[in-house]
Structure formats: C-alpha cells, structure tokens
Design an enzyme around this catalytic site. Structure first.
Site, PDB file in Angstrom:
ATOM      1  N   HIS A 197      32.738  58.134  97.341  1.00 43.40           N
ATOM      2  CA  HIS A 197      33.722  57.135  96.939  1.00 43.40           C
ATOM      3  C   HIS A 197      34.360  56.520  98.171  1.00 43.40           C
ATOM      4  O   HIS A 197      34.617  57.201  99.154  1.00 43.40           O
ATOM      5  CB  HIS A 197      34.817  57.776  96.070  1.00 43.40           C
ATOM      6  CG  HIS A 197      35.785  56.771  95.531  1.00 43.40           C
ATOM      7  ND1 HIS A 197      35.513  56.019  94.418  1.00 43.40           N
ATOM      8  CD2 HIS A 197      36.993  56.366  95.978  1.00 43.40           C
ATOM      9  CE1 HIS A 197      36.529  55.198  94.187  1.00 43.40           C
ATOM     10  NE2 HIS A 197      37.444  55.392  95.126  1.00 43.40           N
ATOM     11  N   ASP A 254      44.356  56.297  84.100  1.00 39.57           N
ATOM     12  CA  ASP A 254      44.344  55.613  85.401  1.00 39.57           C
ATOM     13  C   ASP A 254      44.251  54.101  85.232  1.00 39.57           C
ATOM     14  O   ASP A 254      44.851  53.356  86.005  1.00 39.57           O
ATOM     15  CB  ASP A 254      43.185  56.116  86.270  1.00 39.57           C
ATOM     16  CG  ASP A 254      43.098  55.327  87.575  1.00 39.57           C
ATOM     17  OD1 ASP A 254      44.059  55.376  88.347  1.00 39.57           O
ATOM     18  OD2 ASP A 254      42.082  54.622  87.785  1.00 39.57           O
ATOM     19  N   ARG A 308      50.576  49.452  88.531  1.00 42.83           N
ATOM     20  CA  ARG A 308      50.848  49.563  89.974  1.00 42.83           C
ATOM     21  C   ARG A 308      50.542  48.252  90.676  1.00 42.83           C
ATOM     22  O   ARG A 308      51.253  47.826  91.586  1.00 42.83           O
ATOM     23  CB  ARG A 308      50.006  50.694  90.581  1.00 42.83           C
ATOM     24  CG  ARG A 308      50.526  52.079  90.201  1.00 42.83           C
ATOM     25  CD  ARG A 308      49.466  53.135  90.503  1.00 42.83           C
ATOM     26  NE  ARG A 308      49.131  53.175  91.912  1.00 42.83           N
ATOM     27  CZ  ARG A 308      47.955  53.593  92.387  1.00 42.83           C
ATOM     28  NH1 ARG A 308      47.003  54.005  91.570  1.00 42.83           N
ATOM     29  NH2 ARG A 308      47.727  53.589  93.681  1.00 42.83           N
ATOM     30  N   SER A 334      44.640  58.849  91.442  1.00 46.12           N
ATOM     31  CA  SER A 334      43.821  57.814  90.818  1.00 46.12           C
ATOM     32  C   SER A 334      42.343  58.011  91.162  1.00 46.12           C
ATOM     33  O   SER A 334      41.480  58.041  90.275  1.00 46.12           O
ATOM     34  CB  SER A 334      44.311  56.436  91.303  1.00 46.12           C
ATOM     35  OG  SER A 334      43.385  55.421  91.008  1.00 46.12           O
ATOM     36  N   LYS A 357      39.153  60.232  88.592  1.00 45.81           N
ATOM     37  CA  LYS A 357      37.884  59.608  88.164  1.00 45.81           C
ATOM     38  C   LYS A 357      36.688  60.369  88.719  1.00 45.81           C
ATOM     39  O   LYS A 357      35.697  60.590  88.009  1.00 45.81           O
ATOM     40  CB  LYS A 357      37.847  58.147  88.643  1.00 45.81           C
ATOM     41  CG  LYS A 357      38.784  57.247  87.860  1.00 45.81           C
ATOM     42  CD  LYS A 357      38.836  55.835  88.416  1.00 45.81           C
ATOM     43  CE  LYS A 357      39.667  55.765  89.669  1.00 45.81           C
ATOM     44  NZ  LYS A 357      40.069  54.431  90.090  1.00 45.81           N
TER      45      LYS A 357
HETATM   46  N1  URA Z   1      41.112  53.127  94.505  1.00 39.30           N
HETATM   47  C1  URA Z   1      41.443  53.678  93.327  1.00 39.30           C
HETATM   48  O1  URA Z   1      40.578  53.950  92.505  1.00 39.30           O
HETATM   49  N2  URA Z   1      42.733  53.931  93.075  1.00 39.30           N
HETATM   50  C2  URA Z   1      43.719  53.657  93.950  1.00 39.30           C
HETATM   51  O2  URA Z   1      44.866  53.926  93.663  1.00 39.30           O
HETATM   52  C3  URA Z   1      43.364  53.077  95.179  1.00 39.30           C
HETATM   53  C4  URA Z   1      42.048  52.827  95.426  1.00 39.30           C
END
Ligand code: URA
Ligand code: CA
Length: 441
Positions: free
Chosen positions: A82, A161, A168, A183, A187
């Site tokens: 990621h 999220d 946000r 966040s 995932k």
């Molecule tokens: N990427 C994400 O998935 N969440 C965040 O809060 C910042 C970057």
C-alpha cells in the site's frame, strides 16, 4: 451511551474507552450518528490526538465494520502493498509481477484514483480488455495458479472508513497520524494478506511534509499490523518530485513495462526493488535484505518478471500485444513539447501541482463519475538537479483536449522552481521501519 459525551470527553483531551470507540464506529456504519457530530469528534481527535491503544482499537473497529476477506484458500504467504499516495507512482504495476515471478503470492485489492493521484486499477484499464471486476473466487483461483491477481476493492471493505474519509476530506482533518493509520490499516487488514509493505511518502507531493511525521506514521502502522499478527514493514520514500517520468495512465503502463524490460527510470526501479526486497524477506524467500534485492534484480535481467506481467495481463482478460508495440495503447491526438521559462537548475517541484496539470489534460477524475482519458498525461524529461535551458523541452504533454493545454501548461510551469545554482538530486529511499526498529538508508 451518547455521542455528545464522547465528543465532550475527547474535546477535553481524555482517552476514549473501547466501548466508546465501538459506539462511534457502529453509529457511523449504520448511519445513526449525524455528520455534524461525527465531524466534531474527528476535529477533537485531530486536535487532541489518540494514544496507541485507542488507535489500535479504532483500526480493529473499522476493519470489522464490513467484510473480512478470507484468503485462507490461497496456499502460502500472501503479500500486499500500500502507498500513502504519490504522483506518477507506478510501483505497483512493476512490483506485483516482479514479486510474483518468484512464486510469492501477490493478492492485491486496489482502489481507483481520485484527485491528483492515480489508482493502479485505472492505469491497468488502459490495456484493452483488462478486467478488474473479478469475484473473490476468481481472484483466489488466479493467485493459486499464477501467484498474481488484482481486483477492485469490494464495496464492503471497511465501510466506516468510507464515511469517515469523506468527512475528513471536507473538514481539514485528513493529516492526523492516528486517523491515517487506522484508515489505511483497517482496509489492508480486512483484505486478508499475511505480509504488508507500506510505502510512506514524505515531501511536497505527500500528505506528510516532514520525515518525523512519516516516521511516526510508519511506526504506528507497523505496530498495528504486527499487533494483528501480520508481518508489516514501512519504507519511507521521498515525494519531492513525481516518481519516474510518466504521470498518466497509458504512459505509466509503458513506463512499468520499460522497468520490467530492465530499462526505464532509475528511481522507479530502485523504489520497486526496495519494496519488493522487504516483501521477499517477509515471505521467507531470502535470508537478508541484500540477498532479496539481488534475487529480484535477477528477475528483471532474466526477463522472468516481464513474462509474469504478460501472464498477468492475459489472465485478467487483456491483450498483451502492446508489450511489443506501445502504439496499441490509447494514443493522444495532441503531443506538445513544454519549454522552461528560463535556464538554470531545477531546485524544487510541487508534485501535487504536476498531478493536477496531468488531471487537467484528462488523466484523472475530480469526481468518481468522471471519465479518464487513458492517453492523457505528462512525461517529465527533467527532474530535480537537472539543468534546463530554453531551447530544450522539459516535458511532453499528451492530451485529446486541445483547449486544456494552456491551462495545464500554466499550472505545470508554476510547479517548478528554477535556480541559478546547481542542486543535488534528492535521496529517494530514506528509511525502512520494521518491528526490529528503523534502518536508515
Ligand atoms: N490513504 C488512506 O487510505 N487513508 C488516509 O487517511 C490517508 C491515505
Ligand atoms: Ca511514473
């Protein structure tokens, strides 16, 4: 329990209990908490912070707000990657086949791009026929047979999220380390892999502008991942400028293929090998970082990684002929050279502005409904430390919308600081963070 009392508690800087965090996430997921109260709590968290235990519990609650993908039918260690989001970040396209060519199972769920950073799925859809809407069964089957598959993130991964991220985004509460860590990790944990490498970007094109913040986020995410029984490492990498030369969809696919052909931009190659070496180590396929790195370099020189990419395209329904003939990818009607306003050395690049210029040319979307022009984008010919002069193009624009060229050019040139003094090239990979500690590179 009342959401009012939870907001009050965090407003006054107190630590929230597990029950309170669970109440908040349940309410967000079911839609029983008003947006204005959720937003107020997010701002209180932003200003007061969360400690490690609160962050870990928040992550768990968000992870369990939706589907947990069961990858247990895939034999062996499943790895995933990621990135916190970069401009022209082509690494996943190279990394997945590179690591899979060693037989390491790369099972990646990926999202679409929004705003000035592109998504891996959008890039691959530049390839004719390439399909990312696999069922979980097909996905597992592909990984078992070929060690590689990519699918669009199912709607039901960490739905809490989605709600929180949307709030946000419009309440100036994105760049808080606990909120970013929970966040991302909610995932990744729900997506079911055993080992995760995180590319934490720092610099002008990233959420986090300082090394200290990137280090704190990396430590937090590694602790969360390891605390949940997954091997987790973070690579802190510089985003002072876009990665590689290409910023767009089709042209990034070409750039990835070039690296897989053992050519292509050096920075993209180095970052991909670094991320890959950490995955190879975590998968138990090498005894040291250096051995893992050398093993992957060999996959590039031998052509094995490129062969795996060809297989990957085929099993996802795409036609691999473009690998030999790039003109089979979507082509832009307008190819325009861009010249610098003055001579000198490139001192700084506002990467996000370059990303926006590429978006103006058609390479990105501002809302999820927008259509992407796969041919559009920017190829950078000069980067930080390079000398430019007024007779030589510093970039090439690709677009099908002639009327956007001037707007994009203005935005693009505004992103560059050109100085009379020579400037060193930035160091790309800054540190690797693991449960053992921080290794500065
Ligand atoms: N990427 C994400 O998935 N969440 C965040 O809060 C910042 C970057
Ligand atoms: Ca790139």
């Amino acid at each position: 329990m009342r959401i009012y009392d939870i907001i009050l508690k965090k407003r006054d800087g107190k630590v929230l209990s597990h029950e309170e965090i669970q109440f908040f996430i349940d309410g967000i997921t079911r839609g029983t908490i008003e947006d204005y109260q959720a937003a107020a709590l997010l701002m209180a968290i932003y200003l007061r912070g969360m400690d490690e235990d609160e962050t870990l519990f928040l992550t768990k609650a968000m992870m369990h707000s939706g589907q947990i993908v069961d990858l247990s039918r895939i034999q062996g260690i499943k790895v995933d990657k990621h990135s916190t989001g970069g401009v022209g970040d082509t690494t996943s396209l190279v990394l997945a086949p590179l690591v899979a060519s060693l037989g390491i199972k790369f099972a990646k769920m990926s999202g679409r791009g929004l705003g000035h950073t592109g998504g891996t799925i959008d890039k691959l859809e530049a390839i004719e026929g390439f399909k990312t809407s696999l069922s979980v069964e097909e996905f597992i089957d592909h990984v078992n047979r070929h060690a590689i598959a990519l699918m669009g993130q199912t709607r039901n991964i960490a739905p809490a999220d989605k709600v929180l991220y949307g709030l946000r985004d419009v309440t100036a509460t994105v760049d808080n380390i606990s909120l970013i860590a929970s966040s991302i990790m909610s995932k990744k944990l729900a997506a079911g892999s055993d080992a995760i490498v995180l590319d934490v970007k720092v610099g002008s094109g990233a959420f986090l502008k300082t090394y200290e913040d990137a280090l704190a986020l990396s430590r937090m995410m590694v602790n969360i991942g390891e605390g949940m029984g997954r091997r987790t490492m973070a690579v802190i990498s510089e985003m002072a400028q876009p990665l590689g030369e290409a910023i767009g969809n089709g042209i990034e696919v070409v750039e990835a293929v070039e690296v897989l052909k053992n050519r292509g931009p050096e920075d993209l190659r180095e970052l991909t090998l670094t991320l890959g070496a950490n995955l190879t180590l975590m998968a138990g396929r090498a005894d040291s970082y250096e051995a893992a790195y050398a093993l992957l370099e060999e996959q590039l020189t031998s052509g094995q990684a490129l062969e795996k990419f060809r297989t990957f395209v085929e099993i996802q329904g795409g036609s691999p002929d473009f690998i030999e003939d790039y003109t089979l990818l979507p082509q832009a009607a307008h190819v325009v050279a861009v010249y610098p306003p003055k001579a000198g050395y490139i001192k700084a690049i506002a990467s996000n502005e370059v990303g926006i210029a590429s978006l103006i040319l058609g390479a990105g979307r501002e809302t999820l409904e927008d259509k992407i022009d796969f041919a559009a984008g920017i190829r950078l010919k000069k980067k930080i430390g390079d000398r430019v002069d007024k007779e030589e193009p510093m970039a090439v624009f690709y677009t099908n919308q002639e009327d956007k060229i001037e707007e994009a050019r203005e935005r693009f040139l505004g992103a560059f600081e050109i100085s009379d003094e020579a400037t060193p090239r930035p160091v790309l990979v800054k540190a690797v963070v693991s449960k053992e500690g921080v290794k500065k590179l």
